[in-house]
Motif scaffolding. Sequence first.
Motif, PDB file in Angstrom:
ATOM      1  N   GLN A   1      -3.626 123.255 -64.650  1.00  0.00           N
ATOM      2  CA  GLN A   1      -2.348 124.367 -64.125  1.00  0.00           C
ATOM      3  C   GLN A   1      -2.112 125.225 -65.074  1.00  0.00           C
ATOM      4  OE1 GLN A   1      -0.406 123.119 -61.569  1.00  0.00           O
ATOM      5  NE2 GLN A   1      -1.853 120.888 -61.387  1.00  0.00           N
TER       6      GLN A   1
ATOM      7  N   GLN B   1      -0.360 116.677 -71.128  1.00  0.00           N
ATOM      8  CA  GLN B   1      -0.064 116.903 -69.144  1.00  0.00           C
ATOM      9  C   GLN B   1       0.712 117.630 -68.746  1.00  0.00           C
ATOM     10  OE1 GLN B   1       0.759 112.932 -67.863  1.00  0.00           O
ATOM     11  NE2 GLN B   1      -0.701 112.027 -69.091  1.00  0.00           N
ATOM     12  N   ALA B   2       1.202 118.399 -68.392  1.00  0.00           N
ATOM     13  CA  ALA B   2       2.412 119.528 -68.236  1.00  0.00           C
ATOM     14  C   ALA B   2       3.931 119.034 -68.596  1.00  0.00           C
ATOM     15  CB  ALA B   2       2.348 119.820 -66.534  1.00  0.00           C
TER      16      ALA B   2
ATOM     17  N   GLN C   1       5.082 122.388 -68.943  1.00  0.00           N
ATOM     18  CA  GLN C   1       4.677 123.408 -67.927  1.00  0.00           C
ATOM     19  C   GLN C   1       6.157 124.572 -68.258  1.00  0.00           C
ATOM     20  OE1 GLN C   1       5.651 121.001 -64.550  1.00  0.00           O
ATOM     21  NE2 GLN C   1       7.663 119.930 -65.412  1.00  0.00           N
TER      22      GLN C   1
ATOM     23  N   VAL D   1      -2.332 120.311 -67.391  1.00  0.00           N
ATOM     24  CA  VAL D   1      -2.945 119.779 -66.497  1.00  0.00           C
ATOM     25  C   VAL D   1      -1.774 118.504 -65.511  1.00  0.00           C
ATOM     26  CG1 VAL D   1      -5.401 119.813 -67.407  1.00  0.00           C
ATOM     27  CG2 VAL D   1      -3.318 117.187 -67.290  1.00  0.00           C
ATOM     28  N   LEU D   2      -1.796 118.377 -64.868  1.00  0.00           N
ATOM     29  CA  LEU D   2      -1.588 117.211 -63.400  1.00  0.00           C
ATOM     30  C   LEU D   2      -2.529 116.078 -63.390  1.00  0.00           C
ATOM     31  CD1 LEU D   2       1.387 118.894 -61.783  1.00  0.00           C
ATOM     32  CD2 LEU D   2       1.952 117.712 -62.936  1.00  0.00           C
TER      33      LEU D   2
ATOM     34  N   LYS E   1      -0.038 130.586 -66.224  1.00  0.00           N
ATOM     35  CA  LYS E   1      -0.470 129.902 -65.325  1.00  0.00           C
ATOM     36  C   LYS E   1      -1.780 130.770 -65.313  1.00  0.00           C
ATOM     37  CE  LYS E   1       3.849 128.829 -63.263  1.00  0.00           C
ATOM     38  NZ  LYS E   1       4.860 128.977 -61.666  1.00  0.00           N
TER      39      LYS E   1
END
Length: 556
Positions: free
Chosen positions: A531, A498-499, A470, A521-522, A475
């Motif tokens: 995300q 995953q983030a 992340q 993603v979350l 974004k």
Amino acid sequence: MPSLLRHHVHGFTSAFGRGWDMVRHKGPGQVQFWFIALGIGIASGLAAIAFRGAIEGLQTFLYGTPDVNRLHSFAEHLHWAWVLLIPAAGGVVVGIILHIGTPDGRVRAVADVIEGAALNDGRVEKKAGIASALSSWITLSTGGSSGREGPVVHIAAMIASWVANTLKVDGITGRDLLGCAVAAAVSASFNAPIAGALFALEVILRHFALHAFAPIVVASAAGTVINRLVYGDVTEFILPGTTTVEFYLELPAFFILGLVCGLVSIIMMRAIFFADDVETAFQDRLNLPYWLRPAVAGLILGAIAIQYPHIIGVGYETTSRALTGDLLLHEAFVFAVIKVAAVSITIAGRMGGGIFSPSLMVGALTGLTFGHIATGLFPDVSSAFTLYALAGMGAVAAAVLGAPISTTLIVFELTGDWQTGLAVMISVSMSTALAARGVDRSFFLTQLRRRNVHLAAGPQAYLLTMFRVQGVMRKPTDDNAADEEACLRMIEQGLYVQATATLEVALPLFEKSGVAFLPVVLLKDGAPVLQGALFHVDALKAYNRALAATAEEEHS
């Protein structure tokens, strides 16, 4: 006149600002920073001496001995109930302290300092560190079979962390402050300034950058001065007579001794990890709270100490007897086996303490056993069998710590004998070469690997774990963001990251899939929510910048 005054004030404040920035970001390369290193060295040295004095004071009170260096001799004459109950009571206290002060009931020591240097800009935990120091103090004072160097190193690391946070220094300076503190603590503990400095570079920082050398040496010298002001200019162990190699045909025996010590060090380390797994499984099966684990370990240690009080505490008395040849062949062998078992129970029981002093004792006993056999078989080409005890002490300790240079030097400084360098170096080199293949380079790095922290392979491996996806992703609102529809199609195919994952997870996915970006993603109620997107080129750029910064630090 007012404008001239303002000009001088502005010049002064600008110079002060530049000097402060220099200390924060370029400190170790500047002479001014050496005063900070000196202060840290004095503070860490005093902390190490205070910790040693606290252990001696509590041991004297509990065991009623006027000389803690001859602790097991006094314990032999105690009633068996005291020998049994003192370690058990110490384990209860340790368990309560760790239950209150740590989230996982685990004592912090050298491995955590190495992790802090590599992954946390030279900082270590404070609350858990204080609880660990108290636990190690109780452990070593009540008969725990471990060493004092582990807690001393972590105490010094907490001092360095406090200074680094106060000055708000960057990672490079924070790590060098950490090296200064550790060097001073080791030097003050063992009256070994050369080994203290090299231990900080070789084991903690894991590089020999020139910019860090001068302040670390200053701090190490300060720690040594503190030790000598308190204890005088004396070595920990005194060797009898000459320990010179009498004949060069004897040198192959030290090659063999090195291999034997390498095997012993592997057995010792694996015994500790095996005991940890067994005790964890036993604890889970019986559903025991983890604060009872040290109490059970203390009770077992007390039971062993009734018959073998040699395992109580640091064990310098037995080590000294091995180095002076005051043990028979079967005594040296049995004591070495019992000590390995006791160390495994202590450390696996989460009681606290370090591994260095026990490895010195096991190494001296192993070397003495080998020396009895070698000199008995070839008396005409053999020197004193106590030389083998000295070489064995260095060989096992070096293999356990993964530090052949600093351990070789610390053996010389502990004994004051510089005439046996060739024999010790041969044994150390062979033992470390063999042991590094049996574990993950050292005891500390293997401890970290068991926690899923991989430092042994170097920065090219562990730097990937420092970057969260992340923090590197683009974004949906960023320029040059990934196409949202393409991301959703990839998510439906199960191709996403995953983030909260790290680049260690993401980069292999790029290699496997061959795509230019991965949806980030979350998971909410098990469903992936988009995300952003992690581009392969962005991940590689972040990784490359980190590698370049590390290389610059290590070669500056």
